[in-house]
Design a protein around this motif. Sequence first.
Motif, PDB file in Angstrom:
ATOM      1  N   PHE A 180       0.761  -1.011   0.121  1.00 57.12           N
ATOM      2  CA  PHE A 180      -0.053   0.104  -0.020  1.00 57.12           C
ATOM      3  C   PHE A 180       1.016   1.185   0.009  1.00 57.12           C
ATOM      4  CE2 PHE A 180      -2.889  -2.998   1.863  1.00 57.12           C
ATOM      5  CZ  PHE A 180      -3.877  -3.052   0.956  1.00 57.12           C
ATOM      6  N   ILE A 239      -0.383   4.033  -1.969  1.00 58.10           N
ATOM      7  CA  ILE A 239      -1.642   4.766  -1.851  1.00 58.10           C
ATOM      8  C   ILE A 239      -1.121   5.746  -0.532  1.00 58.10           C
ATOM      9  CG2 ILE A 239      -3.773   4.564  -0.626  1.00 58.10           C
ATOM     10  CD1 ILE A 239      -4.105   1.864  -1.980  1.00 58.10           C
ATOM     11  N   TRP A 240      -0.504   5.226   0.457  1.00 55.05           N
ATOM     12  CA  TRP A 240      -0.457   6.126   1.840  1.00 55.05           C
ATOM     13  C   TRP A 240       0.595   7.021   1.598  1.00 55.05           C
ATOM     14  CZ3 TRP A 240       3.772   6.234   4.963  1.00 55.05           C
ATOM     15  CH2 TRP A 240       4.664   5.226   4.869  1.00 55.05           C
ATOM     16  N   LEU A 290      -0.555  10.209  -0.173  1.00 53.32           N
ATOM     17  CA  LEU A 290      -1.540  10.719   0.563  1.00 53.32           C
ATOM     18  C   LEU A 290      -0.824  11.593   1.643  1.00 53.32           C
ATOM     19  CD1 LEU A 290      -4.376   8.036   0.819  1.00 53.32           C
ATOM     20  CD2 LEU A 290      -4.498  10.369  -0.554  1.00 53.32           C
ATOM     21  N   VAL A 291       0.082  11.169   2.050  1.00 56.97           N
ATOM     22  CA  VAL A 291       0.720  11.626   3.328  1.00 56.97           C
ATOM     23  C   VAL A 291       1.212  12.781   2.830  1.00 56.97           C
ATOM     24  CG1 VAL A 291       2.656  11.585   4.791  1.00 56.97           C
ATOM     25  CG2 VAL A 291       1.113   9.652   4.744  1.00 56.97           C
ATOM     26  N   ILE A 345      -9.218  12.436   2.406  1.00 54.57           N
ATOM     27  CA  ILE A 345      -7.852  11.802   2.438  1.00 54.57           C
ATOM     28  C   ILE A 345      -7.684  11.016   3.903  1.00 54.57           C
ATOM     29  CG2 ILE A 345      -5.276  12.255   2.428  1.00 54.57           C
ATOM     30  CD1 ILE A 345      -5.784  14.466   0.787  1.00 54.57           C
ATOM     31  N   ILE A 347      -9.851   8.035   3.342  1.00 51.64           N
ATOM     32  CA  ILE A 347      -9.123   6.950   2.587  1.00 51.64           C
ATOM     33  C   ILE A 347      -8.027   6.267   3.335  1.00 51.64           C
ATOM     34  CG2 ILE A 347      -7.778   6.633   0.387  1.00 51.64           C
ATOM     35  CD1 ILE A 347      -9.006   8.926  -0.781  1.00 51.64           C
ATOM     36  N   LEU A 348      -7.141   7.048   3.896  1.00 53.03           N
ATOM     37  CA  LEU A 348      -5.780   6.470   4.920  1.00 53.03           C
ATOM     38  C   LEU A 348      -6.597   5.404   5.921  1.00 53.03           C
ATOM     39  CD1 LEU A 348      -3.665   9.549   5.448  1.00 53.03           C
ATOM     40  CD2 LEU A 348      -3.328   7.178   4.333  1.00 53.03           C
ATOM     41  N   VAL A 394      -8.033   2.323   4.279  1.00 50.61           N
ATOM     42  CA  VAL A 394      -6.868   1.310   3.548  1.00 50.61           C
ATOM     43  C   VAL A 394      -6.231   0.632   4.448  1.00 50.61           C
ATOM     44  CG1 VAL A 394      -4.780   1.239   2.196  1.00 50.61           C
ATOM     45  CG2 VAL A 394      -6.525   2.635   1.512  1.00 50.61           C
ATOM     46  N   ASP A 409      -5.893  -3.312   5.570  1.00 53.92           N
ATOM     47  CA  ASP A 409      -4.727  -4.020   5.568  1.00 53.92           C
ATOM     48  C   ASP A 409      -4.680  -4.894   6.994  1.00 53.92           C
ATOM     49  OD1 ASP A 409      -2.140  -4.845   4.511  1.00 53.92           O
ATOM     50  OD2 ASP A 409      -1.391  -3.414   6.141  1.00 53.92           O
ATOM     51  N   ILE A 418      -1.128   6.448   9.437  1.00 50.26           N
ATOM     52  CA  ILE A 418       0.354   6.527   9.009  1.00 50.26           C
ATOM     53  C   ILE A 418       1.179   5.853   9.790  1.00 50.26           C
ATOM     54  CG2 ILE A 418       2.137   8.225   8.581  1.00 50.26           C
ATOM     55  CD1 ILE A 418      -0.071  10.331   7.993  1.00 50.26           C
ATOM     56  N   PHE A 422       0.915   2.229   9.145  1.00 50.88           N
ATOM     57  CA  PHE A 422       1.899   1.727   7.980  1.00 50.88           C
ATOM     58  C   PHE A 422       3.297   1.805   8.207  1.00 50.88           C
ATOM     59  CE2 PHE A 422      -2.161   2.803   5.507  1.00 50.88           C
ATOM     60  CZ  PHE A 422      -2.157   1.749   4.964  1.00 50.88           C
ATOM     61  N   ARG A 469       3.145  -2.065  10.613  1.00 50.73           N
ATOM     62  CA  ARG A 469       3.216  -3.524   9.351  1.00 50.73           C
ATOM     63  C   ARG A 469       4.528  -4.144   9.693  1.00 50.73           C
ATOM     64  NH1 ARG A 469       2.956  -4.043   4.355  1.00 50.73           N
ATOM     65  NH2 ARG A 469       1.059  -5.345   4.450  1.00 50.73           N
TER      66      ARG A 469
END
Lengths: 257, 67
Positions: free
Chosen positions: A18, A21-22, A25-26, B19, B22-23, B26, B30, B57, B60, B64
Amino acid sequence: MQFLTVFKREMLESGRNFKWIWVPLVFILLGLSDPLSTYYLPQIIESVGGLPEGASFEIPTPPPHDVLMMSLAQFSQLGVLVIALMSMGLIAGERKSGVAELVLVKPVKYSTYVSAKWAATSVLVLVSLFAGLLASWYYVNLLFGNISFSNLLATWFFYGLWLLFVISISVFMNSLFKVPGLVGFMTIVLVILTSIMTTVLDHILDWSPAKLSPYIRMMLSEGTISGDLWATALITIGISIGLLAAAIYTFRTKEMA
Amino acid sequence: MAELFESVNWALIAPLIVIQLILQVVALIDWFRIERTNGPKIMWLFIILLLNMIGPILYFVIGRRQE
């Protein structure tokens, strides 16, 4: 052709993570936040600040290019942090888990492997930076005043070089250390060191990579690209290539264990 | 506060909210698919849901697991 194979694999991997995507966006979020908060600053102060009755002070509206520079400052702090954290496992993580060995058992050159990974990360970061700058530019044009699109493109090009420099540092650190956390930490330390050195030795280091931002500010306010900016850009490209070569060299001489 | 709400042009703020959404979505998708995270998995659900902007953020970047 090998380069393309590794490059494609890396792109696929970023998609699965991803990252595609992220990360954009960030950067868009970072780009939006400053024009918006600067625009609404008077209202925000009014509603939260306990100003005495009748007190008023004028907050001058900054010129458009100053607001764009605020977004750049945002990219320099949080953006660089995100890049360092995102790329810290780039090679180090694969070496730790043994994936790197699986790749390098095949006739893939170290240089191909390292440079393809660098290129894949660079494409992602440059696209994200463009998205972020575009968002910032749109809001600046809407709320503050005009900045030409060609100026935006120039800003993207020169500031992109600074981010490529950061990625090169990260790749170099990836070749030195095997622990992703350490790689991220050392990358940030080196970036901060570059900035500090440039501030301290301001009179000697005229063309240090950290000087790209001040020169971009000058370019935006004066409308012309100075010779200093070109020289700094060239130096930055040179150092980045040097870092990549050093990364490939240490990677090759080091045992893969 | 009400005045602030009225004076804000919501068309300007909308992209930020989109935004952010969406973040979050997503990150949630995940989170459902991933087997293990760094640290307790349920903790990351709360971080994604409760911390605006930063939560997804953080997930991610740190949450992860690099396999």
